[in-house]
Write a protein that holds these residues in place. Structure first.
Motif, PDB file in Angstrom:
ATOM      1  N   ASP A 187       0.849  -1.189   0.000  1.00  0.00           N
ATOM      2  CA  ASP A 187       0.000   0.000   0.000  1.00  0.00           C
ATOM      3  C   ASP A 187       0.885   1.240   0.000  1.00  0.00           C
ATOM      4  O   ASP A 187       2.107   1.133  -0.165  1.00  0.00           O
ATOM      5  N   ASP A 188       0.286   2.409   0.193  1.00  0.00           N
ATOM      6  CA  ASP A 188       1.066   3.645   0.122  1.00  0.00           C
ATOM      7  C   ASP A 188       1.556   4.144   1.473  1.00  0.00           C
ATOM      8  O   ASP A 188       2.136   5.239   1.552  1.00  0.00           O
ATOM      9  N   ASP A 233       4.008   0.623  -4.162  1.00  0.00           N
ATOM     10  CA  ASP A 233       2.590   1.018  -4.221  1.00  0.00           C
ATOM     11  C   ASP A 233       2.210   1.597  -5.578  1.00  0.00           C
ATOM     12  O   ASP A 233       1.225   2.305  -5.701  1.00  0.00           O
ATOM     13  N   PRO A 236      -1.658  -0.149  -7.618  1.00  0.00           N
ATOM     14  CA  PRO A 236      -2.751  -0.546  -6.713  1.00  0.00           C
ATOM     15  C   PRO A 236      -3.931  -1.111  -7.491  1.00  0.00           C
ATOM     16  O   PRO A 236      -4.176  -0.734  -8.640  1.00  0.00           O
ATOM     17  N   ASN A 240      -6.168   3.721  -2.025  1.00  0.00           N
ATOM     18  CA  ASN A 240      -5.492   3.648  -0.730  1.00  0.00           C
ATOM     19  C   ASN A 240      -6.083   4.669   0.242  1.00  0.00           C
ATOM     20  O   ASN A 240      -5.384   5.505   0.818  1.00  0.00           O
ATOM     21  N   GLU A 243      -8.567   1.114   5.188  1.00  0.00           N
ATOM     22  CA  GLU A 243      -7.789  -0.075   5.505  1.00  0.00           C
ATOM     23  C   GLU A 243      -8.194  -1.282   4.666  1.00  0.00           C
ATOM     24  O   GLU A 243      -7.346  -2.078   4.251  1.00  0.00           O
ATOM     25  N   ARG A 246      -6.526  -0.892   1.361  1.00  0.00           N
ATOM     26  CA  ARG A 246      -5.071  -1.034   1.489  1.00  0.00           C
ATOM     27  C   ARG A 246      -4.689  -2.501   1.635  1.00  0.00           C
ATOM     28  O   ARG A 246      -3.656  -2.936   1.134  1.00  0.00           O
ATOM     29  N   GLN A 247      -5.541  -3.259   2.320  1.00  0.00           N
ATOM     30  CA  GLN A 247      -5.272  -4.682   2.476  1.00  0.00           C
ATOM     31  C   GLN A 247      -5.273  -5.394   1.129  1.00  0.00           C
ATOM     32  O   GLN A 247      -4.479  -6.308   0.887  1.00  0.00           O
ATOM     33  N   ASN A 249      -4.323  -4.088  -1.673  1.00  0.00           N
ATOM     34  CA  ASN A 249      -3.108  -3.700  -2.396  1.00  0.00           C
ATOM     35  C   ASN A 249      -1.865  -4.402  -1.878  1.00  0.00           C
ATOM     36  O   ASN A 249      -0.890  -4.557  -2.623  1.00  0.00           O
ATOM     37  N   ARG A 250      -1.874  -4.834  -0.617  1.00  0.00           N
ATOM     38  CA  ARG A 250      -0.718  -5.550  -0.055  1.00  0.00           C
ATOM     39  C   ARG A 250      -0.837  -7.015  -0.461  1.00  0.00           C
ATOM     40  O   ARG A 250      -1.590  -7.779   0.145  1.00  0.00           O
TER      41      ARG A 250
END
Length: 260
Positions: A187-188, A233, A236, A240, A243, A246-247, A249-250
């Motif tokens: 994520d960023d 990041d 994506p 972002n 949460e 973001r999860q 993207n990870r």
């Protein structure tokens, strides 16, 4: 007096036209334009006709009964007209298309579709829908592994719980003849001070390398069939801004490439 007034009326009725020269000038410009158009048309060379003329002259220069003195021509040797003959369309050999590339493409596509079905069934049977996502893309079969399934926060050491999935994938990859790209993503959010990695570039690359080393060092797969990259990041799949996204993207994506 009467004659004088008549002459004055005539002078007033036929004034001089000082713009008659424009007609002559326009005619001159038109003729010049036509002249240059003709010059341009004559300057264009018909390559096909020029080639035919060149061959005809060469043939005449080579003929022994030409009008040149001694009748032996001015070029060495005798010209074989068949050598300069343009083959008819029916005489030109056409390359025979090979079915080998088509067979290889069809075989590879069947391998990818079989791989997709096997992984989808494995994910469903083991209830891994929230951790492993597999989909067919134009590039190939994409296997997306969540970072919380593979690693602890900010680390690149594989979790023990992820090894059965990697073992299953390695058994499938061993039978493939295509390239497999392992790509790390984050994520960023910046890396916390004191972490094992300086930034997200290092973290994403380190995680991709951990998966690669497991396939190569532990499962002893051929390293030549893999390529690895870390994108931090920069790629994506969700905004972002919260949460949950973001999860997403990870992740580590394993892309079994479709090679044309």
């Amino acid at each position: 007096m009467r004659k004088s007034s008549t002459r004055q009326r005539r002078d007033r009725g036929a004034p001089n036209n000082h713009e008659r020269w424009l007609i002559t000038y326009a005619d001159l410009i038109t003729l010049l334009l036509i002249f240059f158009v003709i010059l341009y048309a004559m300057s264009r060379l018909d390559l096909k006709k020029y080639d035919m003329l060149s061959q005809s002259l060469q043939m005449q220069f080579r003929k022994a009964d030409s009008l040149l003195e001694k009748g032996s021509g001015i070029m060495e040797g005798n010209m074989d007209p068949a050598k300069y003959k343009t083959p008819a369309p029916s005489e030109t050999p056409e390359p025979t298309p090979s079915n080998k590339p088509q067979r290889e493409v069809k075989k590879q596509e069947q391998e990818l579709q079989d791989l997709l079905k096997v992984i989808q069934k494995y994910v469903k049977d083991n209830h891994l829908e929230n951790e492993v996502f597999v989909v067919d893309t134009p590039q190939g079969i994409s296997i997306r592994l969540s970072d919380r399934f593979l690693f602890d926060l900010g680390r690149a050491d594989l979790k023990r719980d992820s090894l059965p999935v990697l073992n299953r994938l390695s058994s499938l990859f061993d039978k493939l003849s295509t390239t497999i790209s392992i790509q790390g993503h984050t994520d960023d959010l910046p890396i916390q001070p004191g972490a094992a990695f300086q930034d997200n570039w290092g973290l994403s690359t380190g995680r991709a390398l951990s998966v690669l080393r497991y396939f190569v060092d532990v499962k002893e797969l051929d390293e030549k069939k893999f390529e690895v990259a870390g994108y931090a990041d920069t790629r994506p799949i969700a905004p972002n801004d919260k949460e949950a996204d973001r999860q997403k993207n990870r992740r580590v994506e394993i892309l079994v490439l479709r090679q044309n």
